[in-house]
Every structure is written in C-alpha cells, then in structure tokens.
Enzyme design. Sequence first.
Site, PDB file in Angstrom:
ATOM      1  N   LYS A 174       0.840  -1.210   0.000  1.00 53.79           N
ATOM      2  CA  LYS A 174       0.000   0.000   0.000  1.00 53.79           C
ATOM      3  C   LYS A 174       0.874   1.259   0.000  1.00 53.79           C
ATOM      4  O   LYS A 174       1.880   1.326   0.702  1.00 53.79           O
ATOM      5  CB  LYS A 174      -0.890   0.019   1.248  1.00 53.79           C
ATOM      6  CG  LYS A 174      -1.808  -1.193   1.360  1.00 53.79           C
ATOM      7  CD  LYS A 174      -2.575  -1.190   2.670  1.00 53.79           C
ATOM      8  CE  LYS A 174      -1.690  -1.364   3.869  1.00 53.79           C
ATOM      9  NZ  LYS A 174      -2.428  -1.596   5.136  1.00 53.79           N
ATOM     10  N   THR A 207      -6.650  10.768   7.582  1.00 55.07           N
ATOM     11  CA  THR A 207      -6.473   9.469   6.932  1.00 55.07           C
ATOM     12  C   THR A 207      -6.458   8.319   7.941  1.00 55.07           C
ATOM     13  O   THR A 207      -6.053   7.213   7.600  1.00 55.07           O
ATOM     14  CB  THR A 207      -5.137   9.462   6.166  1.00 55.07           C
ATOM     15  OG1 THR A 207      -4.093   9.787   7.104  1.00 55.07           O
ATOM     16  CG2 THR A 207      -5.133  10.460   5.013  1.00 55.07           C
ATOM     17  N   GLY A 209      -7.195   5.173   9.835  1.00 56.04           N
ATOM     18  CA  GLY A 209      -8.012   3.988   9.582  1.00 56.04           C
ATOM     19  C   GLY A 209      -8.039   3.527   8.133  1.00 56.04           C
ATOM     20  O   GLY A 209      -8.776   2.584   7.807  1.00 56.04           O
ATOM     21  N   THR A 210      -7.227   4.133   7.275  1.00 50.27           N
ATOM     22  CA  THR A 210      -7.277   3.725   5.854  1.00 50.27           C
ATOM     23  C   THR A 210      -6.890   2.253   5.669  1.00 50.27           C
ATOM     24  O   THR A 210      -7.522   1.534   4.897  1.00 50.27           O
ATOM     25  CB  THR A 210      -6.334   4.592   4.991  1.00 50.27           C
ATOM     26  OG1 THR A 210      -5.071   4.676   5.644  1.00 50.27           O
ATOM     27  CG2 THR A 210      -6.903   5.973   4.755  1.00 50.27           C
ATOM     28  N   GLY A 211      -5.840   1.822   6.369  1.00 52.91           N
ATOM     29  CA  GLY A 211      -5.366   0.440   6.188  1.00 52.91           C
ATOM     30  C   GLY A 211      -6.388  -0.568   6.681  1.00 52.91           C
ATOM     31  O   GLY A 211      -6.667  -1.578   6.017  1.00 52.91           O
ATOM     32  N   CYS A 212      -6.967  -0.310   7.871  1.00 53.53           N
ATOM     33  CA  CYS A 212      -7.993  -1.206   8.423  1.00 53.53           C
ATOM     34  C   CYS A 212      -9.195  -1.251   7.492  1.00 53.53           C
ATOM     35  O   CYS A 212      -9.755  -2.315   7.204  1.00 53.53           O
ATOM     36  CB  CYS A 212      -8.456  -0.710   9.794  1.00 53.53           C
ATOM     37  SG  CYS A 212      -7.141  -0.629  11.013  1.00 53.53           S
TER      38      CYS A 212
HETATM   39  N1  LIG Z   1      -4.144  10.486   0.647  1.00 55.38           N
HETATM   40  C1  LIG Z   1      -4.538   9.352   0.035  1.00 55.38           C
HETATM   41  N2  LIG Z   1      -5.166   9.384  -1.159  1.00 55.38           N
HETATM   42  C2  LIG Z   1      -5.592   8.266  -1.759  1.00 55.38           C
HETATM   43  N3  LIG Z   1      -5.421   7.033  -1.240  1.00 55.38           N
HETATM   44  C3  LIG Z   1      -4.788   6.920  -0.055  1.00 55.38           C
HETATM   45  C4  LIG Z   1      -4.309   8.062   0.654  1.00 55.38           C
HETATM   46  N4  LIG Z   1      -3.749   7.645   1.823  1.00 55.38           N
HETATM   47  C5  LIG Z   1      -3.879   6.304   1.837  1.00 55.38           C
HETATM   48  N5  LIG Z   1      -4.477   5.863   0.714  1.00 55.38           N
HETATM   49  C6  LIG Z   1      -4.831   4.490   0.388  1.00 55.38           C
HETATM   50  O1  LIG Z   1      -5.390   3.902   1.549  1.00 55.38           O
HETATM   51  C7  LIG Z   1      -5.095   2.509   1.565  1.00 55.38           C
HETATM   52  C8  LIG Z   1      -4.394   2.180   2.862  1.00 55.38           C
HETATM   53  O2  LIG Z   1      -3.012   2.446   2.701  1.00 55.38           O
HETATM   54  P1  LIG Z   1      -2.046   3.032   3.810  1.00 55.38           P
HETATM   55  O3  LIG Z   1      -2.569   4.322   4.294  1.00 55.38           O
HETATM   56  O4  LIG Z   1      -0.677   3.002   3.232  1.00 55.38           O
HETATM   57  O5  LIG Z   1      -2.185   1.910   4.949  1.00 55.38           O
HETATM   58  P2  LIG Z   1      -1.940   1.982   6.542  1.00 55.38           P
HETATM   59  O6  LIG Z   1      -3.114   2.729   7.097  1.00 55.38           O
HETATM   60  O7  LIG Z   1      -1.909   0.547   6.913  1.00 55.38           O
HETATM   61  O8  LIG Z   1      -0.646   2.704   6.774  1.00 55.38           O
HETATM   62  C9  LIG Z   1      -4.265   2.247   0.312  1.00 55.38           C
HETATM   63  O9  LIG Z   1      -5.114   1.846  -0.736  1.00 55.38           O
HETATM   64  C10 LIG Z   1      -3.658   3.610   0.040  1.00 55.38           C
HETATM   65  O10 LIG Z   1      -3.252   3.761  -1.294  1.00 55.38           O
HETATM   66  C1  LIG Z   2      -6.569  -0.900  17.171  1.00 57.20           C
HETATM   67  C2  LIG Z   2      -5.844  -0.410  15.979  1.00 57.20           C
HETATM   68  N1  LIG Z   2      -5.631  -1.245  14.938  1.00 57.20           N
HETATM   69  C3  LIG Z   2      -4.972  -0.815  13.852  1.00 57.20           C
HETATM   70  C4  LIG Z   2      -4.509   0.475  13.781  1.00 57.20           C
HETATM   71  C5  LIG Z   2      -3.791   0.966  12.562  1.00 57.20           C
HETATM   72  O1  LIG Z   2      -4.719   1.548  11.704  1.00 57.20           O
HETATM   73  P1  LIG Z   2      -4.475   1.679  10.135  1.00 57.20           P
HETATM   74  O2  LIG Z   2      -5.765   1.788   9.446  1.00 57.20           O
HETATM   75  O3  LIG Z   2      -3.597   0.573   9.647  1.00 57.20           O
HETATM   76  O4  LIG Z   2      -3.591   2.952   9.950  1.00 57.20           O
HETATM   77  P2  LIG Z   2      -3.406   4.335  10.638  1.00 57.20           P
HETATM   78  O5  LIG Z   2      -4.717   4.938  10.892  1.00 57.20           O
HETATM   79  O6  LIG Z   2      -2.629   4.100  11.896  1.00 57.20           O
HETATM   80  O7  LIG Z   2      -2.611   5.064   9.616  1.00 57.20           O
HETATM   81  C6  LIG Z   2      -4.770   1.321  14.851  1.00 57.20           C
HETATM   82  N2  LIG Z   2      -4.361   2.603  14.831  1.00 57.20           N
HETATM   83  N3  LIG Z   2      -5.428   0.866  15.950  1.00 57.20           N
END
Ligand SMILES: Nc1ncnc2c1ncn2[C@@H]1O[C@H](COP(=O)(O)OP(=O)(O)O)[C@@H](O)[C@H]1O
Ligand SMILES: Cc1ncc(COP(=O)(O)OP(=O)(O)O)c(N)n1
Length: 268
Positions: A174, A207, A209-212
Amino acid sequence: MTKKALTIAGSDSGGGAGIQADLRTFSFHCVHGMSAVTCVTAQNTQGVSRVDALSPEAVTAQVRAVVTDIGVDGTKTGMLLNEGIIEAVAEVVQELGIYPLVVDPVMVSRTGAQLIDDRAIATLTSCLLPQATILTPNRYEAQILSGLELNNLADMKQAAQKIHQLGSKAVLVKGGGMTGALKGVDVWFDGDTLTVFKTETVATPHTHGTGCTLSAAIAAQLALGASPSDAVEQGKNYVTQALHYAIPLGQGTGPVGHFFPLLPDLAP
Ligand SMILES: Nc1ncnc2c1ncn2[C@@H]1O[C@H](COP(=O)(O)OP(=O)(O)O)[C@@H](O)[C@H]1O
Ligand SMILES: Cc1ncc(COP(=O)(O)OP(=O)(O)O)c(N)n1
C-alpha cells in the site's frame, strides 16, 4: 443469503481504526460483521496512549464461538500485538479453515513507529503470512518484510515480489505512506500478475483507519464472492471515496467517512 465476515483485531477507542472501522466497513457492504478482539487501545486522533492485550485463549474463544455457530465467509486480521496472540490466531485459522483470509500485518504506524516487537514480527512472518489469501503491508511493513527501502514505484514492485516469496497467495503493497504522486498508489503481485492500483491522491490530513478500512473492504468483497484482484479494486475504490468524506474530528488525524453516501463532503 446473508454473507458473514470476521475481523480479528484490536479496539480503537477513538473509533477511527481497528474493529470499529472494520465493523462499519462490513456494514457498508451489507455483510454481517463479527469480531474477535485481540487488545484494547486507549487511542484518539493524536495517538495511542495505552494498550491492554487479551489472553490468546480469550481471542481464540471468540473466533470459535462465531465460526462454530454462525459461520464465516471472509476473515481479516489486524492488530495482533504479541507472539502469543499471533501463534494462537494462526493455529485457530488453520484448524477452522476460515479462508479467504486477508492479513493486514499491523507492525508499524503511519509515522514509522514499530508497534510490535521483533519476536512477534518473526512469528507473524512464519505462522500467519503463509496462510494469507491477500497480505496488505503498508510502506514501512513492506520495508521490514522485504528488507528493501521503498522510495519509488520500482522499489514497491520489487518488494511485492520479494514479500510474495514468504508464502501468501497475493501481496498488496500500500502506498499511503509514499510521497508525491505515489501517495495512494498500491502494487499487487499474485505470483503471476504485477498490477498497479491507482485511484487518485486525496488531499486530506484525515487518513486515520485507511489500512484497516481497506483490508476490511477486501474481506467483505471476498465474502461476497469477488475474486482477489476484483476485491482489491473494489476495496481501493471504497477507501478513496471514504477519504473524500474524511471527518475532521479531534485535534489530530481524523477518520475516513465510512458511510460517505450519508455524509456531507467536508474535504478541503
Ligand atoms: N491520501 C490518500 N489518497 C488516496 N489514497 C490513499 C491516501 N492515503 C492512503 N491511501 C490508500 O489507503 C489505503 C491504505 O493504505 P495506507 O494508508 O498506506 O495503509 P496503513 O493505514 O496501513 O498505513 C491504500 O489503498 C492507500 O493507497
Ligand atoms: C486498534 C488499531 N488497529 C490498527 C490500527 C492501525 O490503523 P491503520 O488503518 O492501519 O492505519 P493508521 O490509521 O494508523 O494510519 C490502529 N491505529 N489501531
């Protein structure tokens, strides 16, 4: 017939990530959501101030309770926190055969801070990753798993191929943690096809919670019968929409808007 999805993950008291985000995402997709809580975080938009783990037995009891009665069409794992929980989850997933399985290898926060210790990373890599239908590391997790530094698209592609060798059926690296035009660009490798998933970069600081949300949306799509690559494409579209409707709550990084059709557009 109603499809059912299970999240095995931590609680975020602020409601933006973890099981709270997963259950909202399942609901949005009209999939019945179930949860096995691994840990309870005291968390808000500014960070995590405390984490309390459940016992491995408490985690697997929750999984068994729902699987043996209700059944599961798709599973995701999120924050598994420690070696004991990871081992127990890997065992119960295998025993009950709760696939397809999306593994979000929560190890490092967006800011680059390591969230689990080195032994837990080793256990996750050896016991759970090989069972994943789709593994979804972020930039920093992909760096740990591949041993490569990720600065450009070629690095992301190389990392996806290298991480695939750890045994998951497919890998999605990601790009939320990348910079410039690569922010929001994800790279997929399933042992055969290398694909770049790109929607658009959403200019919002909110942003959380995007990954979850992405891994839960993929699990919901898999539960509904989508192929793995279609599930990723749909999941990515969903996260992009939710980012457009991100909610500026608290003093820090606000959550994405899971129910965007019902929300006002607050994006700058
Ligand atoms: N500013 C953004 N614009 C568009 N897509 C985004 C943006 N930030 C995150 N994403 C997308 O959100 C999803 C989660 O990715 P990411 O944020 O890298 O994960 P995590 O929350 O685990 O760090 C991916 O599909 C990523 O490309
Ligand atoms: C309880 C808990 N689980 C996972 C995360 C991480 O969240 P995620 O959507 O991967 O990303 P960020 O929001 O940390 O960028 C969390 N914070 N809490």
